[in-house]
Design a protein around this motif. Sequence first.
Motif, PDB file in Angstrom:
ATOM      1  N   TYR A  85       0.866  -1.188   0.000  1.00  0.00           N
ATOM      2  CA  TYR A  85       0.000   0.000   0.000  1.00  0.00           C
ATOM      3  C   TYR A  85       0.901   1.236   0.000  1.00  0.00           C
ATOM      4  CZ  TYR A  85       1.440  -0.507   4.790  1.00  0.00           C
ATOM      5  OH  TYR A  85       2.239  -0.664   5.896  1.00  0.00           O
ATOM      6  N   TYR A 170       0.788  -4.952 -12.620  1.00  0.00           N
ATOM      7  CA  TYR A 170       0.199  -6.298 -12.715  1.00  0.00           C
ATOM      8  C   TYR A 170       1.155  -7.203 -13.496  1.00  0.00           C
ATOM      9  CZ  TYR A 170      -4.537  -4.825 -11.080  1.00  0.00           C
ATOM     10  OH  TYR A 170      -5.613  -4.381 -10.347  1.00  0.00           O
ATOM     11  N   ASN A 190      -7.648  -7.742 -10.303  1.00  0.00           N
ATOM     12  CA  ASN A 190      -8.887  -6.977 -10.124  1.00  0.00           C
ATOM     13  C   ASN A 190      -9.080  -6.055 -11.324  1.00  0.00           C
ATOM     14  OD1 ASN A 190     -11.202  -5.948  -9.066  1.00  0.00           O
ATOM     15  ND2 ASN A 190     -10.324  -5.439  -7.076  1.00  0.00           N
ATOM     16  N   SER A 192     -12.661  -4.385 -13.592  1.00  0.00           N
ATOM     17  CA  SER A 192     -13.816  -3.531 -13.270  1.00  0.00           C
ATOM     18  C   SER A 192     -14.917  -3.762 -14.294  1.00  0.00           C
ATOM     19  CB  SER A 192     -13.401  -2.057 -13.299  1.00  0.00           C
ATOM     20  OG  SER A 192     -14.554  -1.229 -13.283  1.00  0.00           O
ATOM     21  N   LYS A 209      -8.479  -1.245 -17.430  1.00  0.00           N
ATOM     22  CA  LYS A 209      -9.228  -2.412 -16.943  1.00  0.00           C
ATOM     23  C   LYS A 209      -9.491  -3.400 -18.079  1.00  0.00           C
ATOM     24  CE  LYS A 209      -9.254  -1.247 -12.655  1.00  0.00           C
ATOM     25  NZ  LYS A 209      -8.580  -2.075 -11.648  1.00  0.00           N
ATOM     26  N   PRO A 237     -20.094  -1.194  -8.725  1.00  0.00           N
ATOM     27  CA  PRO A 237     -19.874  -0.194  -7.670  1.00  0.00           C
ATOM     28  C   PRO A 237     -19.707  -0.844  -6.283  1.00  0.00           C
ATOM     29  CG  PRO A 237     -21.759   0.367  -9.040  1.00  0.00           C
ATOM     30  CD  PRO A 237     -21.365  -1.018  -9.417  1.00  0.00           C
ATOM     31  N   THR A 240     -15.832   1.852  -1.114  1.00  0.00           N
ATOM     32  CA  THR A 240     -14.431   1.823  -0.669  1.00  0.00           C
ATOM     33  C   THR A 240     -13.872   3.252  -0.697  1.00  0.00           C
ATOM     34  OG1 THR A 240     -13.396   1.692  -2.860  1.00  0.00           O
ATOM     35  CG2 THR A 240     -14.154  -0.398  -1.915  1.00  0.00           C
ATOM     36  N   PHE A 255     -24.275   6.161  -7.514  1.00  0.00           N
ATOM     37  CA  PHE A 255     -23.390   5.040  -7.210  1.00  0.00           C
ATOM     38  C   PHE A 255     -24.211   3.867  -6.664  1.00  0.00           C
ATOM     39  CE2 PHE A 255     -19.922   2.975  -4.749  1.00  0.00           C
ATOM     40  CZ  PHE A 255     -19.042   2.799  -5.794  1.00  0.00           C
TER      41      PHE A 255
HETATM   42  N1  NAD Z   1     -14.726   0.568  -5.523  1.00  0.00           N
HETATM   43  C1  NAD Z   1     -15.289   0.263  -6.683  1.00  0.00           C
HETATM   44  O1  NAD Z   1     -16.430   0.650  -6.972  1.00  0.00           O
HETATM   45  C2  NAD Z   1     -14.549  -0.605  -7.668  1.00  0.00           C
HETATM   46  C3  NAD Z   1     -15.251  -1.083  -8.780  1.00  0.00           C
HETATM   47  C4  NAD Z   1     -14.582  -1.879  -9.709  1.00  0.00           C
HETATM   48  C5  NAD Z   1     -13.252  -2.193  -9.511  1.00  0.00           C
HETATM   49  N2  NAD Z   1     -12.595  -1.716  -8.420  1.00  0.00           N
HETATM   50  C6  NAD Z   1     -11.187  -2.072  -8.270  1.00  0.00           C
HETATM   51  O2  NAD Z   1     -10.933  -2.575  -6.982  1.00  0.00           O
HETATM   52  C7  NAD Z   1      -9.534  -2.421  -6.700  1.00  0.00           C
HETATM   53  C8  NAD Z   1      -9.365  -1.936  -5.272  1.00  0.00           C
HETATM   54  O3  NAD Z   1      -9.932  -0.666  -5.130  1.00  0.00           O
HETATM   55  P1  NAD Z   1     -10.903  -0.297  -3.931  1.00  0.00           P
HETATM   56  O4  NAD Z   1     -12.158   0.166  -4.547  1.00  0.00           O
HETATM   57  O5  NAD Z   1     -10.920  -1.397  -2.947  1.00  0.00           O
HETATM   58  O6  NAD Z   1     -10.236   1.037  -3.351  1.00  0.00           O
HETATM   59  P2  NAD Z   1      -9.067   1.295  -2.308  1.00  0.00           P
HETATM   60  O7  NAD Z   1      -8.808   2.750  -2.353  1.00  0.00           O
HETATM   61  O8  NAD Z   1      -9.384   0.688  -1.004  1.00  0.00           O
HETATM   62  O9  NAD Z   1      -7.845   0.487  -2.918  1.00  0.00           O
HETATM   63  C9  NAD Z   1      -6.975   0.973  -3.922  1.00  0.00           C
HETATM   64  C10 NAD Z   1      -5.574   0.727  -3.414  1.00  0.00           C
HETATM   65  O10 NAD Z   1      -4.641   0.911  -4.465  1.00  0.00           O
HETATM   66  C11 NAD Z   1      -3.410   1.158  -3.852  1.00  0.00           C
HETATM   67  N3  NAD Z   1      -2.600   2.008  -4.712  1.00  0.00           N
HETATM   68  C12 NAD Z   1      -3.008   3.034  -5.515  1.00  0.00           C
HETATM   69  N4  NAD Z   1      -1.951   3.585  -6.137  1.00  0.00           N
HETATM   70  C13 NAD Z   1      -0.861   2.892  -5.726  1.00  0.00           C
HETATM   71  C14 NAD Z   1       0.515   2.976  -6.006  1.00  0.00           C
HETATM   72  N5  NAD Z   1       1.019   3.885  -6.876  1.00  0.00           N
HETATM   73  N6  NAD Z   1       1.360   2.123  -5.373  1.00  0.00           N
HETATM   74  C15 NAD Z   1       0.883   1.209  -4.495  1.00  0.00           C
HETATM   75  N7  NAD Z   1      -0.418   1.059  -4.207  1.00  0.00           N
HETATM   76  C16 NAD Z   1      -1.276   1.899  -4.809  1.00  0.00           C
HETATM   77  C17 NAD Z   1      -3.661   1.826  -2.521  1.00  0.00           C
HETATM   78  O11 NAD Z   1      -3.011   1.085  -1.529  1.00  0.00           O
HETATM   79  C18 NAD Z   1      -5.146   1.717  -2.343  1.00  0.00           C
HETATM   80  O12 NAD Z   1      -5.455   1.218  -1.075  1.00  0.00           O
HETATM   81  C19 NAD Z   1      -8.995  -1.504  -7.795  1.00  0.00           C
HETATM   82  O13 NAD Z   1      -8.321  -2.278  -8.772  1.00  0.00           O
HETATM   83  C20 NAD Z   1     -10.237  -0.899  -8.395  1.00  0.00           C
HETATM   84  O14 NAD Z   1     -10.060  -0.519  -9.735  1.00  0.00           O
HETATM   85  C21 NAD Z   1     -13.217  -0.929  -7.486  1.00  0.00           C
END
Ligand code: NAD
Length: 298
Positions: A85, A170, A190, A192, A209, A237, A240, A255
């Motif tokens: 993180y 990735y 992960n 989307s 994505k 959605p 988070t 949302f």
């Molecule tokens: N929340 C949603 O609605 C949603 C929907 C579809 C997909 N996602 C995907 O879920 C995954 C997790 O996101 P989330 O929604 O749990 O939000 P989140 O903010 O909890 O998690 C995103 C995490 O990415 C990490 N991050 C970002 N930039 C970084 C960097 N440069 N170096 C290291 N770590 C980095 C951070 O630690 C952060 O906690 C993502 O891939 C996001 O695209 C989320």
Amino acid sequence: MSDKGQFQQGHQPEVQHQPLPGLEKNLKPRPIYDHLPTPDGGAQLYKAAGKLEGKKAIITGGDSGIGRATAILYAMEGADVFIAYLKEEQEDADETKKLVESKGRKCYLHTTDLRDRGNCKKLVDEAVKKFGGQVDILVNNAAYQMMVEDIKDLSEDQWLQTFNTNIHPYFYLAKYVLPHMKPGSTIINNASINAYIGRPDLLDYTATKGAIISFTRGLSNQYVGRGIRVNAVAPGPVWTPLIPATMTDDAMKQFTSPMGRPSQPSEIATCFVFLASPDSSSISGQTLHPNGGSIING
Ligand SMILES: NC(=O)c1ccc[n+]([C@@H]2O[C@H](COP(=O)([O-])OP(=O)(O)OC[C@H]3O[C@@H](n4cnc5c(N)ncnc54)[C@H](O)[C@@H]3O)[C@@H](O)[C@H]2O)c1
């Protein structure tokens, strides 16, 4: 409304904003990471069954949101976790560590910026060391997004930042971790729903994505014959920290999903458990769609 009321139809989080990267500790209400809904609109603790006993998992973005819920469910299923993180997220990471430890498993913390490929290499080296040479699961989960309505206003720098955060790590992490993985190991990426619906106000994010889905398919075709499965999850959605850190008022008001509410991180983490465990032993190169009931093609 109590936190668990978030499973009820019609629940909509209030519009709120946070600076990037966003902290789960400041979300109101707090997201749900280890409960699932019951038919009467209540919630029950996730029921574990030793599905990941003795496994070792790397989870990027594991401090909060979907990554945190995955870390906790993995711990409940018997796995140790190594979460990566950004340094600004230390408080969330500390809380995740406590939650994982409360389930009786180890949680190693690693602050990093994954946009740097050298940092991706260091992450894998450190995880391999901490896990005594064994890595069974890689969850590629970290991401960045920022809403921009029109390509004319989407800067070249943002385009690069989104690709540098969402897809290049990735590749690096999979490349560096695979030499340490034995048959039976899994990689889960992960993605989307936006890869499938082509969300116009997240053009750069949506493009990364889509790349993740294709990367998953190609890497699966490379490794499935060697006993390593590679799959993706494409959430809709989900409540988070990413949401109040990156979305406009209007986007937050909309949302929701066909279920009449956003999903909770716990409801996405169950897909990551399934894809990591032998329950999905015949599935590779595929994508699961925990999105609240949106029918998408793909
Ligand atoms: N929340 C949603 O609605 C949603 C929907 C579809 C997909 N996602 C995907 O879920 C995954 C997790 O996101 P989330 O929604 O749990 O939000 P989140 O903010 O909890 O998690 C995103 C995490 O990415 C990490 N991050 C970002 N930039 C970084 C960097 N440069 N170096 C290291 N770590 C980095 C951070 O630690 C952060 O906690 C993502 O891939 C996001 O695209 C989320």
